[in-house]
Design a protein around this motif. Structure first.
Motif, mmCIF file in Angstrom:
data_model
loop_
_atom_site.group_PDB
_atom_site.id
_atom_site.type_symbol
_atom_site.label_atom_id
_atom_site.label_comp_id
_atom_site.label_asym_id
_atom_site.label_seq_id
_atom_site.Cartn_x
_atom_site.Cartn_y
_atom_site.Cartn_z
ATOM 1 N N HIS B 100 0.893 -1.296 -0.011
ATOM 2 C CA HIS B 100 -0.101 -0.244 0.043
ATOM 3 C C HIS B 100 0.720 1.421 0.039
ATOM 4 N N SER B 146 9.202 -6.444 12.101
ATOM 5 C CA SER B 146 7.748 -6.078 12.734
ATOM 6 C C SER B 146 8.013 -5.392 13.787
ATOM 7 N N LEU B 149 8.404 -1.787 13.094
ATOM 8 C CA LEU B 149 7.152 -1.431 12.291
ATOM 9 C C LEU B 149 6.178 -0.936 13.686
ATOM 10 N N ASP B 150 6.106 -1.595 14.576
ATOM 11 C CA ASP B 150 4.877 -1.744 15.601
ATOM 12 C C ASP B 150 5.300 -0.297 16.359
ATOM 13 N N ILE B 153 4.532 2.905 14.112
ATOM 14 C CA ILE B 153 3.226 3.064 13.827
ATOM 15 C C ILE B 153 2.511 3.631 15.394
ATOM 16 N N ARG B 154 3.126 3.204 16.435
ATOM 17 C CA ARG B 154 2.579 3.771 17.696
ATOM 18 C C ARG B 154 3.018 4.799 18.027
ATOM 19 N N GLY B 157 1.067 7.263 15.820
ATOM 20 C CA GLY B 157 -0.255 7.273 16.328
ATOM 21 C C GLY B 157 -1.311 7.390 15.185
ATOM 22 N N ASP B 158 -1.119 6.504 14.178
ATOM 23 C CA ASP B 158 -1.980 6.564 12.876
ATOM 24 C C ASP B 158 -1.737 5.283 12.428
ATOM 25 N N HIS B 159 -2.843 4.581 12.344
ATOM 26 C CA HIS B 159 -2.847 3.172 11.836
ATOM 27 C C HIS B 159 -2.722 3.146 10.438
ATOM 28 N N ARG B 160 -2.876 4.183 9.727
ATOM 29 C CA ARG B 160 -3.127 4.239 8.023
ATOM 30 C C ARG B 160 -1.751 4.496 7.410
ATOM 31 N N GLN B 162 1.896 4.114 6.008
ATOM 32 C CA GLN B 162 2.550 3.229 5.162
ATOM 33 C C GLN B 162 4.245 3.299 5.432
ATOM 34 N N ASN B 182 4.524 -3.178 3.998
ATOM 35 C CA ASN B 182 3.686 -4.021 4.846
ATOM 36 C C ASN B 182 4.102 -5.248 5.302
ATOM 37 N N ARG B 183 5.441 -5.021 6.146
ATOM 38 C CA ARG B 183 6.088 -6.069 6.840
ATOM 39 C C ARG B 183 6.702 -7.305 5.647
ATOM 40 N N ASP B 209 -3.617 12.542 2.769
ATOM 41 C CA ASP B 209 -5.031 12.642 2.406
ATOM 42 C C ASP B 209 -5.523 12.984 1.109
#
Lengths: 171, 633
Positions: B100, B146, B149-150, B153-154, B157-160, B162, B182-183, B209
């Motif tokens: 993505h 991973s 990556l984790d 993302i944290r 603070g946005d899960h979208r 990439q 995407n891992r 966006d």
């Protein structure tokens, strides 16, 4: 009882094809942000979750709406938006327990599914059959708020249940 | 200038040393001449990274580029190319991945991201429409794909968001580290992760966006409707959806093209036990797809490891064959564990499978002993040793240190096994025996990044139908798997298509394996999306231009016809068993035909001056002449 969009998220591949064509049909361009259906993904837990309007009967969005632009249509059992009345204040977005509603950043109106007049583009385009129309009325449970947002928490709660079916114990 | 549809319209140039950000416009000339993705990257690489630059010096650049279709609702069309000078091969480094990232990058407003220089401290980049942040990565440096990556993302603070990320192997200087999207979707070949880590960049995160507009909405929708129909009715749709490319393992066994036991056997008796079919029946629980894909071919699988249940995603044929038949492993679950480990550490599974199977062959033949391997018993299929070796390679520890720079350097340092080092231009061989697939073999030999099937992927060769060969190339043998004649034209044709496909950033499942895109379709699509009208003939020329520019880049680096070769086992040793028994590959005849089809000089393999000029590459002609490289008219 009216039509209702349903998801079988164990079939969702997370491709966002629905998002793209939703945005295209409603806005004339392609974008995830402008979609009325939201795919929440978590690549670390292999979760793909199509988040749709749950059409809550108590409609917290409508309760928070100062102009009553959002209302629950008893006949169609569906939350509807009167764009003329909407002043773009965004209180519905905070009120939605699922984090489903988001703001159209150009028009400043909430992005609410209108079922494309009964023939939803997302259902037509979904390549895996994860999306379908039904008349059943079933609600997903309300999730707890989470650090990555209500929409993510909704997806996570559902995703973890699916994973436990596969035998995965998450801590 | 009239508006460019499809594109975001901007190139993001980031100087890591000075922490400077610049924006450049995507001109109509660049768009029409090179389309996007791989095309944009090679144009900038040719202009900005000359032969004097060492791959691991700050002067090398890392380019991430997507195409005009990414972010639209075109199915199977949102990939990215990651390019730079390769630390592994020293020549063109270029790798392509799905996921993505490409679309998100487009929504953030960029068609291409160019990283220059070297950051003083470990950082990761967070790119949005509004800002480019240089974020501290000290805390995640050294962490697995991973875990890091984790944390990213944290932190954002946005899960979208990439993220393209490198693993510890890249940071440790293993020369075949990948950039993982995407891992589990790596741009893994040619060490692009190693290049990124050498710049002290742990990850590139994007979030946008924005939106993508197409020039002709009705036409575009019509094209998508047609493509959907063709995809859904294609005979390969269900097999690919259920098994992805892992379906090739059992099919490959039937025609004797497997790389079993380091290419010493084309077929094995345990193919079903490690096949995509077995995986689908026993382990798969769900499909996952890349952005905007209607053939979601990635699968989530569940398996047991040390008494624990593990869930993971992906696994393509290359990884499956690499961790099973190539190293003589019959245990599917152990192969899955090995691939997961490789993904976590961030290494290219193809190169890893070559270095390990190469070492195993040497060990089994008694050319190296326990003293050389630091006590690892490298018998075929010893997965305990393989897991240990993978960990050693990533840490550059013990025997793994020797293998961490690729098979050629390993053979050089060991002073043994060079004739068994299976590579082309220092890039390790993929999981197919060219003796069983002659067109693929020619493609490996001439591919601009080394031993690679994705530069031409003449899948139609497997049809074994002389009628198609006659129709498309005027030569029945062209589409016969074991035929020789017509392969030059076949490979040149598909190389052009692949260059276009990699530049549009469409998936090869659609273009090559389902054979749905030809020049006419690409022309129609490109015009509908971008508003730039290119005829099928001009589209063909664009593909040819990209291939020729890549070749010119290689020529400038010293590559000539002698480098368009294959390992000697494939040229001299007839296959011993299977449906391709007795076959060797007669490369030289095919090469002659290929250079003729390309209009390149047949003795040197250098593009002719007239060819380069016809394709509008006058600046390249000038550059090569300035560097005293003789061009034939």
């Amino acid at each position: 009882m009216g039509l209702r969009l349903e998801v079988d998220f164990s079939k969702c591949s997370g491709c966002k094809y629905c998002e793209l064509w939703c945005s295209f049909k409603h806005e004339g361009f392609f974008s995830s942000t402008f979609s009325r259906i939201k795919i929440i993904k978590d690549d670390l837990r292999e979760i793909d979750f199509p988040l749709i309007c749950q059409n809550c009967e108590d409609a917290p969005c409508s309760k928070s709406c100062p102009t009553k632009a959002l209302y629950f249509d008893e006949k169609e059992k569906k939350v509807k938006l009167d764009e003329f009345l909407c002043i773009g204040c965004g209180s519905c977005i905070d009120a939605c327990p699922y984090g489903y509603l988001s703001m159209n950043p150009l028009k400043l109106k909430p992005l609410l599914c209108d079922l494309c007049g009964g023939q939803p583009e997302c259902v037509k385009r979904c390549p895996t059959g994860a999306l379908f129309l039904t008349s059943r009325d079933q609600q997903i449970e309300k999730p707890q708020k989470h650090e990555l947002g209500k929409d993510y928490a909704t997806a996570l709660a559902a995703g973890l249940r699916l994973r436990s079916k596969w035998g995965i114990r998450d801590v | 200038m009239s508006k460019l549809y499809g594109y975001a319209g901007r190139i993001l140039r980031i100087n890591l040393e000075r922490r400077e950000v610049k924006f450049e416009e995507v001109t109509k000339e660049l768009a029409a001449g090179y389309i996007g993705g791989r095309g944009f990257n090679i144009r900038k690489l040719y202009d900005e990274v000359p032969p004097e630059v060492h791959p691991l010096s700050p002067d090398n650049k890392l380019m991430i580029s997507t195409g005009p279709i990414a972010g639209t609702g075109f199915p199977l069309g949102a990939r990215v190319n990651v390019s730079g000078k390769s630390p592994l091969t020293g020549i063109l480094g270029d790798s392509n991945a799905g996921g993505h990232f490409g679309a998100e990058m487009k929504y953030a407003g960029f068609d291409q991201i160019i990283l220059e220089g070297k950051s003083r401290k470990p950082i990761y980049l967070y790119i949005t429409e509004k800002s480019v942040e240089f974020r501290d990565a000290e805390g995640i440096w050294g962490k697995t794909v991973s875990k890091a990556l984790d944390e990213i993302i944290r932190e954002i603070g946005d899960h979208r968001v990439q993220v393209g990320i490198v693993g510890p192997a890249s940071e440790n200087g293993v020369l075949f580290g990948g950039v993982f999207f995407n891992r589990v979707r790596p741009a893994a070949r040619t060490g692009m992760g190693t290049l990124m880590a050498s710049k002290n960049v742990k990850a590139v995160a994007v979030r946008g966006d924005g939106y993508v507009e197409v020039a002709d909405q009705n036409k575009f929708e019509k094209i998508v409707d047609e493509i959907e129909k063709e995809v859904f009715s294609h005979e390969q749709f269900w097999p690919r959806r259920i098994m992805g490319t892992t379906r090739i393992l059992l099919a490959g066994n039937r025609i004797g093209m497997l790389p079993a036991y380091h290419f010493s056997r084309g077929e094995v008796d345990f193919a079903y036990d490690v096949s995509g079919e077995k995986l689908a029946v026993k382990h798969n629980v769900k499909v996952r797809g890349c952005f905007s894909c209607v053939v979601p071919c990635s699968r989530v699988y569940v398996y047991h490891k040390d008494g624990e249940i593990v869930v993971n995603e992906g696994l393509e044929y290359e990884a499956l064959a690499g961790m099973t038949v190539r190293i003589g492993n019959r245990d599917l679950e152990k192969a899955l564990a090995a691939v997961d480990l490789l993904n976590e550490l961030g290494m290219d599974v193809i190169t890893t499978s070559e270095v390990i199977s190469w070492a195993m062959e040497l060990y089994e033949r008694g050319l190296i002993s326990l003293a050389d391997t630091d006590g690892l018993r490298l018998n075929w299929g010893n997965m305990e040793a393989v897991i240990e070796l993978i960990k050693q390679i990533a840490k550059k520890d013990g025997f793994g240190k020797l293998l961490s720079e690729g098979v050629v350097k390993a053979a050089e340092k060991l002073r043994k096994g060079m004739e068994l080092a299976f590579h082309v231009k220092r890039l390790e061989m993929i999981q197919a025996d060219p003796r069983a697939l002659k067109g693929y073999g020619l493609g490996f030999a001439v591919a601009s990044r080394g031993a690679d099937h994705l530069r031409s992927e003449p899948f139609i060769e497997l049809s074994d139908d002389p009628k198609i060969g006659m129709e498309m190339f005027g030569e029945p043998e062209a589409t016969i798997r074991l035929g020789i004649r017509g392969k030059g034209r076949l490979v040149a044709y598909y190389e052009n298509i692949c260059a276009l496909v990699d530049s549009l950033e469409v998936c090869k499942n659609l273009a090559e394996n389902m054979n749905i895109l030809n020049y006419e379709k690409i022309s129609e699509l490109f015009t509908a999306v971008t508003g730039i009208s290119l005829s099928p003939r001009e589209i063909e020329e664009t593909g040819e231009r990209i291939v020729n520019l890549e070749r010119a880049y290689l020529v400038r680096e010293g590559i000539r016809r002698k480098d368009d070769s294959l390992p000697s086992r494939f040229l001299k040793e007839p296959m011993k068993v299977g449906k391709s028994k007795g076959q060797v590959i007669e490369l030289e005849r095919m090469l002659d035909e290929y250079y003729a089809a390309r209009n390149w000089d047949v003795n040197t393999g250098i593009p002719r001056e007239s060819t380069l000029l016809r394709l509008g590459l006058a600046d390249v002609v000038e550059d090569l002449k300035r560097r005293k490289i003789e061009l034939f008219s």
